[in-house]
Design an enzyme around this catalytic site. Structure first.
Site, short mmCIF file in Angstrom:
data_model
loop_
_atom_site.label_atom_id
_atom_site.label_comp_id
_atom_site.label_asym_id
_atom_site.label_seq_id
_atom_site.Cartn_x
_atom_site.Cartn_y
_atom_site.Cartn_z
N SER A 149 43.48 35.77 37.22
CA SER A 149 43.75 34.34 37.29
C SER A 149 42.44 33.58 37.16
O SER A 149 41.38 34.10 37.55
CB SER A 149 44.42 33.99 38.62
OG SER A 149 44.49 32.59 38.81
N TYR A 162 44.25 34.55 47.83
CA TYR A 162 44.63 34.85 46.44
C TYR A 162 43.42 34.78 45.53
O TYR A 162 43.17 35.70 44.73
CB TYR A 162 45.69 33.85 45.98
CG TYR A 162 46.12 34.02 44.54
CD1 TYR A 162 46.99 35.04 44.17
CD2 TYR A 162 45.64 33.17 43.54
CE1 TYR A 162 47.38 35.20 42.86
CE2 TYR A 162 46.03 33.32 42.22
CZ TYR A 162 46.90 34.34 41.88
OH TYR A 162 47.28 34.50 40.57
#
Length: 260
Positions: A149, A162
């Site tokens: 990501s 995350y």
């Protein structure tokens, strides 16, 4: 870019980006293992869509945070005698504003790291022998593609845990690319916003729409990337067309990183 005859595992491929990826692979002649953790019905539906394209598909349940499950997923390819592609797509998060230091527990961190960082490592370890066999059979390196990501680059995203897990995955990509060459190459896709149910599950319908509208308004290309957009990039990195690439992070965020 043909994927005819490639043998591939795609973790977390019941829905979203994973499902879009296996469907592209299926239309181009690959043999595929669809993996899911909890969503059996979605996995079977995805597999059936691939079979309608003429693909050979196996469905294997397994949680990549569990080493024994990673070994089970990889073992499902033993009948093919090889693997050419491993796509580490399975991921998880907890939506917590970064300023909320009390919103994440140690257990949250451990679960997110277990799936997003340790899981890909365990899958590579479990699949290594088959990937090396694929490389020897084809005469070119087999491909590992990690789905990370932009959060792993910028420190943004759905939570501190995350972002940290994806940053660790990016670093691990380089470590494994060095360690596994020349028979296996390892690259990472770093998507920005993707218009999938991921945000709906975390924020609800209204919250997901708010995020999507804000992204489209801000990014230079004025689009919200679809699962298919990102899946095309994943499949490029999985294909022989990218055979000389390893240790790379490829960002696809509609230009979000250009905003100052």
């Amino acid at each position: 870019m043909s994927k005819e005859g490639l043998c591939a595992i795609v973790t977390g491929s019941a829905s979203g980006l994973g499902a879009a990826t296996v469907q592209i692979l299926a239309t181009e002649g690959a043999r595929i293992i669809v993996n899911y953790s909890n969503s059996k019905a979605e996995a079977e539906a995805t597999a059936e869509a691939c079979r309608k394209q003429g693909a050979e598909v196996l469905v294997v349940q397994g949680d990549v945070s569990r080493d024994e499950d990673c070994k089970k997923i990889a073992a499902a390819a033993q009948g093919w005698g090889r693997l050419d592609v491993l796509i580490n797509n399975a991921g998880t998060t907890k939506h917590v504003p970064h300023h909320d230091m009390d919103g994440l527990t140690a257990e949250d961190f451990q679960r997110i790291y277990a799936v997003n960082t340790i899981g890909p490592f365990q899958m590579v370890r479990a699949a290594r022998a088959l990937l090396e066999a694929g490389a020897k059979a084809s005469g070119r390196p087999s491909a590992v593609v990690n789905v990370s990501s932009v959060a792993g680059i910028s420190g943004g995203g759905s939570s501190v845990a995350y972002a940290a897990s994806k940053g660790a995955l990016n670093t691990m990509t380089q470590s494994l690319a060095r360690a596994l060459a020349p028979l296996i190459r390892v690259n990472t896709v770093c998507p920005g916003y993707i218009d999938t149910p991921w945000f709906t599950k975390g924020r609800g319908e209204a919250g997901a729409k708010q995020v999507r509208d804000a992204v489209v308004a801000r990014v230079p290309l004025k689009v919200a990337s679809t699962a298919e957009d990102i899946a095309n990039l994943v499949c490029f990195l999985a294909s022989p067309a990218s055979s000389n690439m390893t240790g790379e992070f490829v960002r696809m965020d509609a230009g979000m990183h250009l905003i100052q």
